[in-house]
Design a protein around this motif. Structure first.
Motif, PDB file in Angstrom:
ATOM      1  N   TYR A 302      43.920 -57.659 -17.220  1.00 56.99           N
ATOM      2  CA  TYR A 302      44.275 -57.274 -16.289  1.00 56.99           C
ATOM      3  C   TYR A 302      45.466 -56.921 -15.556  1.00 56.99           C
ATOM      4  CZ  TYR A 302      44.122 -56.486 -10.653  1.00 56.99           C
ATOM      5  OH  TYR A 302      44.392 -55.271 -10.224  1.00 56.99           O
ATOM      6  N   ILE A 303      46.797 -57.337 -15.330  1.00 62.93           N
ATOM      7  CA  ILE A 303      48.351 -57.214 -15.487  1.00 62.93           C
ATOM      8  C   ILE A 303      48.687 -55.853 -16.222  1.00 62.93           C
ATOM      9  CG2 ILE A 303      50.868 -57.953 -15.326  1.00 62.93           C
ATOM     10  CD1 ILE A 303      49.879 -60.624 -13.746  1.00 62.93           C
ATOM     11  N   LEU A 311      53.869 -48.213 -16.647  1.00 61.11           N
ATOM     12  CA  LEU A 311      54.315 -47.236 -16.515  1.00 61.11           C
ATOM     13  C   LEU A 311      55.885 -47.413 -16.897  1.00 61.11           C
ATOM     14  CD1 LEU A 311      54.979 -46.043 -12.223  1.00 61.11           C
ATOM     15  CD2 LEU A 311      54.982 -44.745 -13.868  1.00 61.11           C
ATOM     16  N   TYR A 312      55.892 -48.970 -17.510  1.00 63.04           N
ATOM     17  CA  TYR A 312      57.151 -49.318 -18.343  1.00 63.04           C
ATOM     18  C   TYR A 312      56.804 -50.417 -19.649  1.00 63.04           C
ATOM     19  CZ  TYR A 312      59.470 -48.274 -13.624  1.00 63.04           C
ATOM     20  OH  TYR A 312      59.477 -47.487 -12.644  1.00 63.04           O
ATOM     21  N   GLU A 313      55.823 -50.687 -19.658  1.00 62.07           N
ATOM     22  CA  GLU A 313      55.647 -51.266 -20.923  1.00 62.07           C
ATOM     23  C   GLU A 313      55.060 -50.719 -22.455  1.00 62.07           C
ATOM     24  OE1 GLU A 313      55.276 -55.183 -20.615  1.00 62.07           O
ATOM     25  OE2 GLU A 313      56.640 -54.889 -18.965  1.00 62.07           O
ATOM     26  N   TYR A 314      54.472 -49.645 -22.188  1.00 57.43           N
ATOM     27  CA  TYR A 314      54.057 -49.064 -23.291  1.00 57.43           C
ATOM     28  C   TYR A 314      55.051 -47.722 -23.695  1.00 57.43           C
ATOM     29  CZ  TYR A 314      50.873 -51.716 -21.965  1.00 57.43           C
ATOM     30  OH  TYR A 314      49.839 -53.121 -21.528  1.00 57.43           O
ATOM     31  N   ARG A 325      60.882 -44.746 -18.448  1.00 53.90           N
ATOM     32  CA  ARG A 325      60.624 -46.416 -18.979  1.00 53.90           C
ATOM     33  C   ARG A 325      62.170 -46.432 -19.363  1.00 53.90           C
ATOM     34  NH1 ARG A 325      60.208 -47.092 -23.940  1.00 53.90           N
ATOM     35  NH2 ARG A 325      59.607 -49.524 -23.645  1.00 53.90           N
ATOM     36  N   ARG A 326      62.930 -45.397 -19.217  1.00 56.56           N
ATOM     37  CA  ARG A 326      64.259 -46.197 -19.767  1.00 56.56           C
ATOM     38  C   ARG A 326      65.105 -46.276 -17.626  1.00 56.56           C
ATOM     39  NH1 ARG A 326      64.096 -40.751 -22.386  1.00 56.56           N
ATOM     40  NH2 ARG A 326      64.824 -39.393 -21.161  1.00 56.56           N
ATOM     41  N   HIS A 327      64.393 -45.861 -16.755  1.00 58.72           N
ATOM     42  CA  HIS A 327      65.172 -45.649 -15.413  1.00 58.72           C
ATOM     43  C   HIS A 327      64.226 -47.276 -15.263  1.00 58.72           C
ATOM     44  CE1 HIS A 327      67.538 -42.527 -16.202  1.00 58.72           C
ATOM     45  NE2 HIS A 327      66.124 -41.751 -16.534  1.00 58.72           N
ATOM     46  N   ASP A 328      63.330 -48.321 -16.052  1.00 57.47           N
ATOM     47  CA  ASP A 328      62.788 -48.825 -15.164  1.00 57.47           C
ATOM     48  C   ASP A 328      63.785 -50.382 -14.205  1.00 57.47           C
ATOM     49  OD1 ASP A 328      61.281 -51.338 -14.776  1.00 57.47           O
ATOM     50  OD2 ASP A 328      61.125 -52.022 -17.074  1.00 57.47           O
ATOM     51  N   ILE A 329      63.849 -50.644 -13.272  1.00 60.09           N
ATOM     52  CA  ILE A 329      64.341 -51.606 -12.817  1.00 60.09           C
ATOM     53  C   ILE A 329      64.822 -52.845 -12.906  1.00 60.09           C
ATOM     54  CG2 ILE A 329      62.666 -52.671 -11.511  1.00 60.09           C
ATOM     55  CD1 ILE A 329      65.459 -51.372  -9.438  1.00 60.09           C
ATOM     56  N   ARG A 388      57.066 -59.160 -14.304  1.00 59.90           N
ATOM     57  CA  ARG A 388      58.296 -58.276 -14.508  1.00 59.90           C
ATOM     58  C   ARG A 388      57.072 -57.540 -12.740  1.00 59.90           C
ATOM     59  NH1 ARG A 388      57.388 -59.555 -19.612  1.00 59.90           N
ATOM     60  NH2 ARG A 388      55.881 -58.661 -20.197  1.00 59.90           N
ATOM     61  N   PHE A 389      55.807 -57.807 -13.207  1.00 61.93           N
ATOM     62  CA  PHE A 389      54.832 -56.992 -12.297  1.00 61.93           C
ATOM     63  C   PHE A 389      55.259 -56.923 -11.195  1.00 61.93           C
ATOM     64  CE2 PHE A 389      50.311 -58.363  -9.792  1.00 61.93           C
ATOM     65  CZ  PHE A 389      50.140 -56.521 -10.116  1.00 61.93           C
ATOM     66  N   ILE A 390      55.514 -58.010 -10.940  1.00 64.90           N
ATOM     67  CA  ILE A 390      55.768 -58.693 -10.152  1.00 64.90           C
ATOM     68  C   ILE A 390      57.188 -57.570  -8.497  1.00 64.90           C
ATOM     69  CG2 ILE A 390      57.067 -60.510  -7.755  1.00 64.90           C
ATOM     70  CD1 ILE A 390      55.283 -62.094  -8.575  1.00 64.90           C
ATOM     71  N   ILE A 391      58.075 -57.793  -9.368  1.00 66.11           N
ATOM     72  CA  ILE A 391      59.447 -56.753  -9.506  1.00 66.11           C
ATOM     73  C   ILE A 391      59.145 -55.371  -9.183  1.00 66.11           C
ATOM     74  CG2 ILE A 391      61.700 -55.968 -10.445  1.00 66.11           C
ATOM     75  CD1 ILE A 391      61.434 -59.009  -8.687  1.00 66.11           C
ATOM     76  N   ARG A 392      58.598 -54.837 -10.227  1.00 67.13           N
ATOM     77  CA  ARG A 392      57.938 -53.320 -10.512  1.00 67.13           C
ATOM     78  C   ARG A 392      57.136 -53.104  -9.477  1.00 67.13           C
ATOM     79  NH1 ARG A 392      56.752 -54.106 -16.496  1.00 67.13           N
ATOM     80  NH2 ARG A 392      59.288 -53.551 -17.399  1.00 67.13           N
ATOM     81  N   ILE A 393      56.099 -53.958  -8.581  1.00 69.50           N
ATOM     82  CA  ILE A 393      55.083 -53.998  -7.709  1.00 69.50           C
ATOM     83  C   ILE A 393      56.330 -54.036  -5.877  1.00 69.50           C
ATOM     84  CG2 ILE A 393      53.875 -54.309  -5.843  1.00 69.50           C
ATOM     85  CD1 ILE A 393      52.518 -55.449  -7.501  1.00 69.50           C
ATOM     86  N   LYS A 394      57.155 -54.245  -6.076  1.00 67.52           N
ATOM     87  CA  LYS A 394      58.440 -54.503  -5.009  1.00 67.52           C
ATOM     88  C   LYS A 394      58.947 -53.752  -5.201  1.00 67.52           C
ATOM     89  CE  LYS A 394      59.066 -59.045  -4.529  1.00 67.52           C
ATOM     90  NZ  LYS A 394      60.034 -60.447  -4.564  1.00 67.52           N
ATOM     91  N   ASP A 395      59.380 -52.513  -6.636  1.00 68.24           N
ATOM     92  CA  ASP A 395      60.139 -51.492  -6.025  1.00 68.24           C
ATOM     93  C   ASP A 395      59.327 -50.536  -6.332  1.00 68.24           C
ATOM     94  OD1 ASP A 395      61.681 -49.379  -7.220  1.00 68.24           O
ATOM     95  OD2 ASP A 395      60.961 -49.822  -8.924  1.00 68.24           O
TER      96      ASP A 395
END
Length: 580
Positions: A302-303, A311-314, A325-329, A388-395
């Protein structure tokens, strides 16, 4: 089992039938997706002027692939209430040939025959509008067939249509040739307060707005009886992006790519991106139903299928996703995030942190459908994924403190606005920082002294260089929103002498701006920097010619223990040598 909701979303893909435009038809879906853009407004004005003149005219609608040229022509021809194109022949695809034995250049030459050198002066009232990519236009006018269109070529060159800087595209009285270029218009605008994103907000809103006229929302509602409904990441992604805050965060990332990476992002690219971050390429209904019975497998799958991760994992889902992806937080080193990560991985129970991060999002359902607290405590790999999921949601929710990189990006946007709104005097700090970078490029010496040669093993060779900004004072000033602009800032310097009018100019992109800003804080450029910014190196070499090396140079020993200078200076009696 095929999903009707995903089938509707697939209309957003570049490969879908709906992405292909036909100037002879304009269906209900395309009518719904149409969004008014400044380029359409300008084209309408131009067409009104051409129609009022009623002279023979070729209108070039220039741009790049997927930017909306074909869609706009199709709309104006089939759905426009003003019927502005009724008297035009519309040529929509300049990359196609009309017969197997003909190339696209041959076909274009045939189509444009009324406007070749032999015929363009015959004012028979014939009007044509041609949608053409800039690369195709350049290939045509430079080809053998293009030799018969020297008047068209002269118009293209005089109007500097291929320039990366915005040029006048208003109606030219008495000219057979007119043009509008999509390349002059970004997918966002500039204002005193930063970027204006009305077009992107309306375009993306078309996909997610809660209205029965929205075919995507309608499919979402009709799919609510699906057995996987409560556990489906695709549905939850759709709900997540229905939030305007999350949409604006996504828009900001798209603009970052345009500015930082100088990517050309078209309307088609954006719609394709929305599909890519809603539907994982491997999403399978049967597989999700199978793993839904196992908390660990389901949570992991799911995650991975959620928008913040897509947005960032693939890799290689699309060029735009690759750029984002190059600008992933998570690639930005921050002390606060490092501490936060250490604290998170030390926890046995992550329920509260997960609950806080997902609060107000459809992903909060995971707190009820899985045992997130226990799983996060015992599964190391899963815990890393969850973090990683949590930080990107917060972003995406805007809950992380602004980074220095974000502040620098906002500063660059402001400089873009100042220049493109004619407020050059507000660029003084940027000019000051750039001058400092010029003077310190190969070492830091006196404020008005620059190294002109550091290749000698024992000495730096210096000259005096007095530089002064030479701002573009003839540009009209405005405080309103700027729609047409380049994404680079153009700076100009001259020798600090009223009698010398020679100038040197540099086009500063974001990457160069970032390095110059770092140099302002004491950063020293590396060999890699110098290889990357060859335009700036060439610019410095031009600026060096403004110095006094013809009359005076200074040698400084590179070994720190030697505290002296060797001066060669031209006098009335010849060259004088002295050690000081």
């Amino acid at each position: 089992m095929a999903c009707s909701f995903i089938a509707e979303l697939s209309k957003l893909r570049k490969l879908s039938v709906e992405s292909v435009e036909n100037t002879n038809s304009f269906d209900d879906f395309k009518r719904y997706m149409h969004v008014l853009r400044p380029v359409e407004t300008e084209l309408r004005k131009l067409l009104v002027d051409v129609n009022d003149s009623n002279h023979k005219t070729l209108v070039l609608l220039c741009g790049s692939a997927g930017d909306g040229k074909s869609h706009l022509l199709s709309y104006l021809r089939n759905a426009d209430q003003e019927h502005l194109l009724d008297s035009y022949e519309v040529y929509n695809d300049a990359t196609e040939s009309s017969a197997p034995q003909l190339t696209s250049i041959d076909t274009l030459s045939e189509k444009l025959a009324p406007f070749n050198d032999q015929n363009y002066t015959i004012d028979d009232g014939f009007k044509m509008i041609l949608a053409i990519n800039l690369g195709t236009l350049n290939n045509f006018i430079e080809s053998e067939k293009g030799k018969n269109f020297s008047a068209l070529k002269k118009y293209v060159e005089d109007k500097e249509i291929f320039s990366s800087y915005v040029r006048d595209n208003s109606y030219q009285t008495g000219s057979v040739f007119q043009h509008i270029s999509f390349s002059d218009y970004q997918i966002f605008a500039l204002s005193e307060n930063g970027v204006e994103t009305d077009y992107l907000e309306e375009l993306i809103g078309k996909i997610f707005q809660d209205q029965e006229t929205n075919p995507f929302f309608k499919a979402f509602k009709e799919n609510s009886n699906c057995s996987l409904c409560q556990k489906c990441p695709v549905r939850h992604n759709y709900q997540f992006l229905s939030n305007s805050i999350h949409q604006k965060a996504l828009i900001k990332k798209i603009i970052e790519v345009v500015i930082k990476d100088k990517e050309i992002v078209s309307t088609r690219d954006i719609l394709n991106l929305l599909y890519d971050i809603l539907v994982h390429p491997d999403f399978d209904y049967a597989k999700m139903c199978q793993v839904a019975t196992n908390d660990t497998q389901y949570l992991s799958e799911y995650i991975r299928y959620t928008t913040p991760m897509l947005l960032y994992e693939y890799d290689d889902i699309s060029p735009l996703v690759n750029s984002i992806r190059r600008h992933d937080i998570l690639k930005i080193r921050q002390a606060d995030l490092d501490v936060d990560m250490t604290r998170f991985h030390a926890l046995e129970n992550i329920h509260d942190i997960f609950s806080s991060a997902t609060d107000g999002t459809p992903y909060a359902v995971l707190n009820d459908t899985t045992n997130i607290a226990d799983l996060g405590g015992i599964k190391a790999d899963l815990k890393k994924l969850v973090y990683r999921f949590i930080i990107r949601i917060k972003d995406l929710k805007g809950e992380l403190p602004p980074t220095k990189q974000e502040e620098l990006f906002d500063e660059y946007i402001q400089y873009l606005f100042y220049q493109n709104s004619g407020q050059e005097k507000k660029l003084s700090k940027l000019y000051e920082a750039t001058k400092k970078a010029i003077m310190n490029w190969d070492g830091q010496f006196d404020s008005d002294t620059i190294c002109i040669d550091d290749s000698n093993e024992k000495f730096w060779v210096l000259e005096q260089l007095l530089l002064k900004p030479s701002i573009y004072s003839n540009r009209p000033s405005t405080d309103s929103v700027v729609q047409r602009f380049s994404t680079t800032v153009k700076l100009r310097f001259r020798k600090d002498s009223d009698s010398n009018l020679e100038t040197a100019e540099i086009s500063m992109d974001y990457s160069l701006f970032e390095m110059i800003s770092a140099m302002k804080e004491g950063y020293r450029p590396t060999v890699q920097d110098k290889n990357q910014h060859t335009d700036f190196v060439s610019f410095i070499q031009r600026v060096i010619e403004f110095g006094n090396k013809a009359t005076r140079i200074v040698l400084i020993p590179k070994e720190q223990e030697h505290d002296y200078r060797v001066v060669f200076e031209k006098t009335d009696f010849g060259y004088e040598f002295k050690v000081v």
